[in-house]
Design a protein around this motif. Sequence first.
Motif, PDB file in Angstrom:
ATOM      1  N   GLU A  70       0.835  -1.443  -0.279  1.00  0.00           N
ATOM      2  CA  GLU A  70       0.357   0.268   0.187  1.00  0.00           C
ATOM      3  C   GLU A  70       0.689   1.198   0.079  1.00  0.00           C
ATOM      4  OE1 GLU A  70      -3.100   0.348   3.420  1.00  0.00           O
ATOM      5  OE2 GLU A  70      -3.710   2.242   2.113  1.00  0.00           O
ATOM      6  N   ASP A  90      -0.693  -4.876   3.127  1.00  0.00           N
ATOM      7  CA  ASP A  90      -1.553  -3.586   3.978  1.00  0.00           C
ATOM      8  C   ASP A  90      -0.502  -3.845   5.325  1.00  0.00           C
ATOM      9  OD1 ASP A  90      -2.455  -1.895   4.794  1.00  0.00           O
ATOM     10  OD2 ASP A  90      -5.112  -2.264   4.286  1.00  0.00           O
ATOM     11  N   VAL A  92      -0.978  -1.464   7.848  1.00  0.00           N
ATOM     12  CA  VAL A  92      -2.117  -1.656   8.422  1.00  0.00           C
ATOM     13  C   VAL A  92      -4.146  -1.296   7.882  1.00  0.00           C
ATOM     14  CG1 VAL A  92      -3.059   0.099  10.189  1.00  0.00           C
ATOM     15  CG2 VAL A  92      -0.404  -0.150  10.217  1.00  0.00           C
ATOM     16  N   ASP A  93      -3.925  -2.338   8.065  1.00  0.00           N
ATOM     17  CA  ASP A  93      -5.970  -1.489   7.218  1.00  0.00           C
ATOM     18  C   ASP A  93      -6.298  -1.812   8.159  1.00  0.00           C
ATOM     19  OD1 ASP A  93      -8.327  -2.452   4.846  1.00  0.00           O
ATOM     20  OD2 ASP A  93      -8.323  -3.903   6.390  1.00  0.00           O
ATOM     21  N   GLY A  94      -6.812  -0.613   8.251  1.00  0.00           N
ATOM     22  CA  GLY A  94      -7.788   0.030   9.024  1.00  0.00           C
ATOM     23  C   GLY A  94      -7.393   1.495   9.840  1.00  0.00           C
ATOM     24  N   THR A  95      -6.942   1.780   8.984  1.00  0.00           N
ATOM     25  CA  THR A  95      -5.311   3.290   9.091  1.00  0.00           C
ATOM     26  C   THR A  95      -6.250   3.812  10.809  1.00  0.00           C
ATOM     27  OG1 THR A  95      -4.335   3.069   7.520  1.00  0.00           O
ATOM     28  CG2 THR A  95      -3.497   4.679   8.780  1.00  0.00           C
ATOM     29  N   GLU A 162     -18.964  -0.712   4.339  1.00  0.00           N
ATOM     30  CA  GLU A 162     -17.551   0.614   5.113  1.00  0.00           C
ATOM     31  C   GLU A 162     -18.974   1.473   3.914  1.00  0.00           C
ATOM     32  OE1 GLU A 162     -16.189   0.481   7.493  1.00  0.00           O
ATOM     33  OE2 GLU A 162     -15.588  -1.970   7.512  1.00  0.00           O
ATOM     34  N   GLY A 164     -15.973   3.989   3.464  1.00  0.00           N
ATOM     35  CA  GLY A 164     -15.360   4.487   2.483  1.00  0.00           C
ATOM     36  C   GLY A 164     -14.595   6.016   2.270  1.00  0.00           C
ATOM     37  N   SER A 165     -13.966   5.723   1.923  1.00  0.00           N
ATOM     38  CA  SER A 165     -13.216   7.140   2.353  1.00  0.00           C
ATOM     39  C   SER A 165     -13.368   8.119   0.747  1.00  0.00           C
ATOM     40  CB  SER A 165     -11.535   7.202   2.010  1.00  0.00           C
ATOM     41  OG  SER A 165     -11.142   6.764   0.828  1.00  0.00           O
ATOM     42  N   GLY A 194     -14.416  -1.139   9.736  1.00  0.00           N
ATOM     43  CA  GLY A 194     -13.686  -0.034   9.485  1.00  0.00           C
ATOM     44  C   GLY A 194     -12.300  -0.753   9.404  1.00  0.00           C
ATOM     45  N   SER A 195     -12.121  -1.869   8.595  1.00  0.00           N
ATOM     46  CA  SER A 195     -10.476  -2.732   7.975  1.00  0.00           C
ATOM     47  C   SER A 195     -11.760  -3.732   7.224  1.00  0.00           C
ATOM     48  CB  SER A 195     -10.074  -3.989   9.275  1.00  0.00           C
ATOM     49  OG  SER A 195      -9.774  -4.630   8.455  1.00  0.00           O
ATOM     50  N   ALA A 196     -11.422  -3.849   5.443  1.00  0.00           N
ATOM     51  CA  ALA A 196     -11.743  -4.936   4.943  1.00  0.00           C
ATOM     52  C   ALA A 196     -11.348  -6.053   5.825  1.00  0.00           C
ATOM     53  CB  ALA A 196     -11.344  -4.152   4.140  1.00  0.00           C
ATOM     54  N   GLU A 213     -17.605  -3.445  -0.790  1.00  0.00           N
ATOM     55  CA  GLU A 213     -17.681  -2.717  -1.043  1.00  0.00           C
ATOM     56  C   GLU A 213     -16.322  -2.043  -2.157  1.00  0.00           C
ATOM     57  OE1 GLU A 213     -14.451  -1.662   2.915  1.00  0.00           O
ATOM     58  OE2 GLU A 213     -14.782   0.480   1.513  1.00  0.00           O
ATOM     59  N   ILE A 216     -12.233  -0.426  -2.216  1.00  0.00           N
ATOM     60  CA  ILE A 216     -10.869  -0.975  -1.271  1.00  0.00           C
ATOM     61  C   ILE A 216      -9.812  -1.015  -2.596  1.00  0.00           C
ATOM     62  CG2 ILE A 216     -12.341  -2.229   0.852  1.00  0.00           C
ATOM     63  CD1 ILE A 216     -12.071  -3.921  -2.443  1.00  0.00           C
ATOM     64  N   ASP A 220      -6.222  -4.730   0.298  1.00  0.00           N
ATOM     65  CA  ASP A 220      -6.884  -4.444   1.302  1.00  0.00           C
ATOM     66  C   ASP A 220      -7.924  -6.340   1.473  1.00  0.00           C
ATOM     67  OD1 ASP A 220      -6.792  -2.095   2.154  1.00  0.00           O
ATOM     68  OD2 ASP A 220      -8.002  -1.160   0.674  1.00  0.00           O
TER      69      ASP A 220
HETATM   70  C1  LIP Z   1      -9.228   0.805   4.227  1.00  0.00           C
HETATM   71  C2  LIP Z   1      -9.886  -0.426   4.713  1.00  0.00           C
HETATM   72  C3  LIP Z   1     -11.719   0.371   4.951  1.00  0.00           C
HETATM   73  C4  LIP Z   1     -11.891   0.928   3.821  1.00  0.00           C
HETATM   74  C5  LIP Z   1     -11.295   1.775   3.417  1.00  0.00           C
HETATM   75  C6  LIP Z   1      -9.969   1.441   2.998  1.00  0.00           C
HETATM   76  P1  LIP Z   1      -6.191   0.602   4.979  1.00  0.00           P
HETATM   77  O1  LIP Z   1      -8.045   0.513   3.975  1.00  0.00           O
HETATM   78  O2  LIP Z   1      -9.903  -1.426   5.015  1.00  0.00           O
HETATM   79  O3  LIP Z   1     -12.511  -1.318   5.264  1.00  0.00           O
HETATM   80  O4  LIP Z   1     -13.870   1.143   3.889  1.00  0.00           O
HETATM   81  O5  LIP Z   1     -11.645   2.534   2.431  1.00  0.00           O
HETATM   82  O6  LIP Z   1      -9.489   0.875   1.849  1.00  0.00           O
HETATM   83  O7  LIP Z   1      -6.370   2.118   4.160  1.00  0.00           O
HETATM   84  O8  LIP Z   1      -6.692   1.465   6.017  1.00  0.00           O
HETATM   85  O9  LIP Z   1      -5.874   0.000   4.761  1.00  0.00           O
END
Ligand code: LIP
Length: 277
Positions: A70, A90, A92-95, A162, A164-165, A194-196, A213, A216, A220
Amino acid sequence: MADLWQEAMDHAVAVARKAGEIVRHAVHNDMKVLCKSSSVDLVTKTDQKVEQLIIDSVKEKFPKHGFIGEESVAAGEPCVLSDNPTWIVDPVDGTTNFVHGYPFVAVCIGFAVNKTLEFGVVYSCIEDKMYTARRGKGAFCNGDPLQVSDQKEINQSIIATEFGSNRDPEVVDVIFSNMRKILCLPVHGIRGAGSAAINMCMVASGCVEAYYEIGIHCWDIAAAAVIVEEAGGVLMDFEGGPMDLMSRRIIAANNKTIAERIVNEIKAYPAIRDDAP
Ligand code: LIP
């Protein structure tokens, strides 16, 4: 016959545990938050440090293998899956969870050869849950076998998704409209860790029936994809075909019936592919 990739998988588990310890100790301490694609797409020094640790340790042991990470991609490295053995990381998934101390944060390591995912390791490090799966050999959490739920009725199900962002109002409208459709089927509930990767491990564990989702990235979902399949689940694209790792969208479900029901209910919005030139 000896498993060609067992040594790589053992290494992935060991390095994920080490990385997870660093992440766990950094929660509440790493206050330097930076933004990536938007003001809600976050990255910290811990993401960068942990990715480097994983890549360095794998490079030392498997110098010919490739990487998709990532933070490396964010720094300009290409995101292309070749036939070469490739580690998809990844750190930290769920940053966002990490930044807020919300306790669902995972170190994810997927491994593909000839574009086929061979194993996946998802270490939910605050919960201290090590999810692992090797293709053809089952999925486990802390050594205990995982099995998806046998529920076939969507109105008896919990669905994870989720926000997402992406805060583009049209995209947010589609997200809400999809959730509304799912909620009004009706389903028992909608959840999101909050983490895929952790959402997908929940599918593999049988406590939610499906996760979907858009937005992603391959890092992820790569590791958790093997875990879902090895726990007996299915991975599907929004069109109903097989999951495309680079497409930025996924449905992971306990079975085809639930996955297809979700395909019929929700609408996709465009997202630029991970491997777009
Ligand atoms: C996040 C995911 C989360 C998703 C975000 C993002 P990151 O990954 O796991 O579930 O909604 O869009 O992709 O950025 O924390 O590795």
